[in-house]
Design a protein around this motif. Structure first.
Motif, PDB file in Angstrom:
ATOM      1  N   GLY A   1       0.816  -1.201   0.000  1.00  0.00           N
ATOM      2  CA  GLY A   1       0.000   0.000   0.000  1.00  0.00           C
ATOM      3  C   GLY A   1       0.854   1.257   0.000  1.00  0.00           C
ATOM      4  O   GLY A   1       2.034   1.227  -0.375  1.00  0.00           O
TER       5      GLY A   1
ATOM      6  N   ARG B   1       1.715   9.571   2.589  1.00  0.00           N
ATOM      7  CA  ARG B   1       1.850   8.783   3.822  1.00  0.00           C
ATOM      8  C   ARG B   1       2.007   9.693   5.038  1.00  0.00           C
ATOM      9  O   ARG B   1       1.376   9.478   6.077  1.00  0.00           O
TER      10      ARG B   1
ATOM     11  N   LEU C   1      -1.285  11.182   5.993  1.00  0.00           N
ATOM     12  CA  LEU C   1      -2.116  10.187   6.669  1.00  0.00           C
ATOM     13  C   LEU C   1      -1.660   9.965   8.111  1.00  0.00           C
ATOM     14  O   LEU C   1      -2.478   9.796   9.024  1.00  0.00           O
TER      15      LEU C   1
ATOM     16  N   THR D   1      -3.686  10.426  11.572  1.00  0.00           N
ATOM     17  CA  THR D   1      -3.727   9.329  12.535  1.00  0.00           C
ATOM     18  C   THR D   1      -3.218   9.775  13.892  1.00  0.00           C
ATOM     19  O   THR D   1      -3.728   9.330  14.935  1.00  0.00           O
TER      20      THR D   1
ATOM     21  N   GLU E   1      -8.853   3.673   6.365  1.00  0.00           N
ATOM     22  CA  GLU E   1      -7.389   3.757   6.401  1.00  0.00           C
ATOM     23  C   GLU E   1      -6.889   4.191   7.771  1.00  0.00           C
ATOM     24  O   GLU E   1      -5.895   3.647   8.280  1.00  0.00           O
TER      25      GLU E   1
ATOM     26  N   ARG F   1      -7.210   1.319  10.187  1.00  0.00           N
ATOM     27  CA  ARG F   1      -6.125   0.350   9.979  1.00  0.00           C
ATOM     28  C   ARG F   1      -4.831   0.832  10.640  1.00  0.00           C
ATOM     29  O   ARG F   1      -4.135   0.071  11.335  1.00  0.00           O
ATOM     30  N   ARG F   2      -4.516   2.101  10.449  1.00  0.00           N
ATOM     31  CA  ARG F   2      -3.286   2.638  11.022  1.00  0.00           C
ATOM     32  C   ARG F   2      -3.341   2.661  12.553  1.00  0.00           C
ATOM     33  O   ARG F   2      -2.332   2.419  13.226  1.00  0.00           O
TER      34      ARG F   2
ATOM     35  N   GLN G   1      -7.192  -6.406   8.259  1.00  0.00           N
ATOM     36  CA  GLN G   1      -8.559  -6.114   7.832  1.00  0.00           C
ATOM     37  C   GLN G   1      -9.555  -7.103   8.428  1.00  0.00           C
ATOM     38  O   GLN G   1     -10.651  -6.725   8.849  1.00  0.00           O
TER      39      GLN G   1
END
Length: 409
Positions: free
Chosen positions: A137, A222, A225, A229, A256, A259-260, A282
């Protein structure tokens, strides 16, 4: 100052100050690292050099000795570090980890301010292709980090904006001869396959510098993101004793960010060199968002009346033992009176002796996986379960690390 030297100095960035600092260099004798050595020496930087002899080729010892002779001519301190493969796991991965560990040990005892590696723009492009093949990813496809901290050492890659052919031309201009490791042409290795594929893709206009640029764009995405996060983590993740309490607001975050956040929790509770695979994360998230529980990578997630908890999985720590003054499970130390013969083990069934454990607010299952001080069969202290006055458990991974990203590699 040449353009190449300027890019090299820019690559060092603010993580290393040339004036008064000492820079460690990892030099193998190959073209990239020898160019790194000559560029640093030419700029008058105070440097010292380490060469790792992996013991995998008969020529390796002679090549390491040649690096030593080059350093001697330049007046640069040099040391050879020897690594031996135990035959376990992937050879290239084991060599990378072994090499990094040896260099980190050398850096700490040598008193360097940072260690520079000779990775280039070509390495960025090759890594991109290798990770693309693994369906990585955003994080996996992002450019290599230019600087990070690992093992108590600051690592730098100051040549990421420089191509391998440029460095070869620089060395030829100085009359420097380098060594080409035969494994760099061995198609059994993924990196060599990526190098060959990149050459084939040039007819489509897909070049090394182009892929490196794409990887740079992904690194920017990244980082954005990770900042989002960070904000979510400060709001939703709370460290409590040896566990992390996850706020129900997790469900409202984007997939996303969810997930992080879960990856951060796993990395905090059960630190490991490599995180779990995306499909497994996931699957876990689907169970947790549906109100269930689960386990992944040595971390247990428990949905209870008080919320969603994450803590160490019991079987992962059941057999772990460390001296009382040591580090248990790679992260916990116990402070207080540490009598002879005492050791740190999991609390486990010893929770029956902790009559006030409910006052901690932590789930019983989490407390049972917490560190405790034992002497034989006698429980001396269980800091998180409120047993044993005068004792505390201190984590080598503070809560702040859960709330702020630490990108590396």
């Amino acid at each position: 100052m040449s353009d190449l030297a300027a890019r090299f100095l820019a690559g060092l960035g603010t993580a290393f100050q040339v004036d008064g600092g000492r820079l460690g260099l990892a030099v193998s004798g190959g073209g990239d690292s020898l160019a790194l050595l000559h560029l640093a020496e030419k700029q008058g930087i105070q440097i010292c050099v380490a060469t790792v002899d992996h013991g995998l080729r008969a020529e390796a010892a002679a090549e390491a000795a040649e690096v030593g002779r080059i350093c001697a001519r330049l007046g640069v301190p040099h040391e050879v570090l020897r690594w031996q493969w135990d035959g376990a796991g992937n050879l290239q991965d084991a060599a990378r980890r072994g090499r990094r560990g040896l260099i980190a040990d050398w850096a700490r005892r040598s008193g360097v301010d940072a260690v520079a590696l000779g990775h280039t723009q070509n390495d960025v492009a090759e890594t991109f292709l290798m990770r693309l093949a693994r369906r990585a990813g955003v994080d996996g496809l992002s450019a290599m980090a230019a600087t990070w901290t690992e093992g108590g050492v600051v690592w730098l890659r100051p040549l990421l904006a420089v191509s391998r052919p440029e460095l070869r031309a620089y060395l030829r201009g100085r009359g420097v001869v380098w060594v080409d490791d035969p494994s760099n042409d061995d198609p059994r290795f993924d990196r060599v396959k990526a190098r060959m594929s990149l050459a084939a893709l040039q007819s489509m206009g897909i070049t090394g510098d182009g892929l490196a640029e794409v990887a740079g764009h992904l690194a920017v995405a990244r980082d954005a993101l990770e900042r989002v996060t960070d904000t979510a983590a400060q709001r939703l993740l709370q460290v409590m004793g040896n566990a992390v309490l996850i706020d129900p607001g997790l469900a409202a975050e984007s997939a996303e960010v969810q997930r992080r956040l879960i990856l951060r929790v796993i990395g905090h509770v059960a630190p490991a060199e490599y995180g779990p695979r995306g499909v497994a994360v996931q699957d876990l998230l689907s169970r947790l968002l549906a109100g269930g529980s689960g386990m992944l990578s040595g971390c247990r997630f428990l949905t209870s009346k008080t919320g969603l908890w994450a803590f160490r999985e019991g079987k992962a720590v059941a057999a772990k033992i460390s001296p009382a003054e040591g580090v248990w499970d790679g992260r916990w130390q116990i402070t207080g009176l540490l009598p002879d013969g005492a050791e740190i083990r999991v609390l486990g069934a010893g929770i029956a002796q902790c009559t006030d454990w409910r006052a901690t607010g932590l789930p019983r299952q989490a407390l049972m996986t917490s560190p405790a001080l034992w002497r034989g069969e006698a429980l001396l202290a269980a800091p998180f379960a409120g047993f044993g006055p005068g004792y505390s458990a201190i984590s080598l991974f503070p809560a702040a690390a859960l709330h702020h990203s630490a990108l590396s590699h």
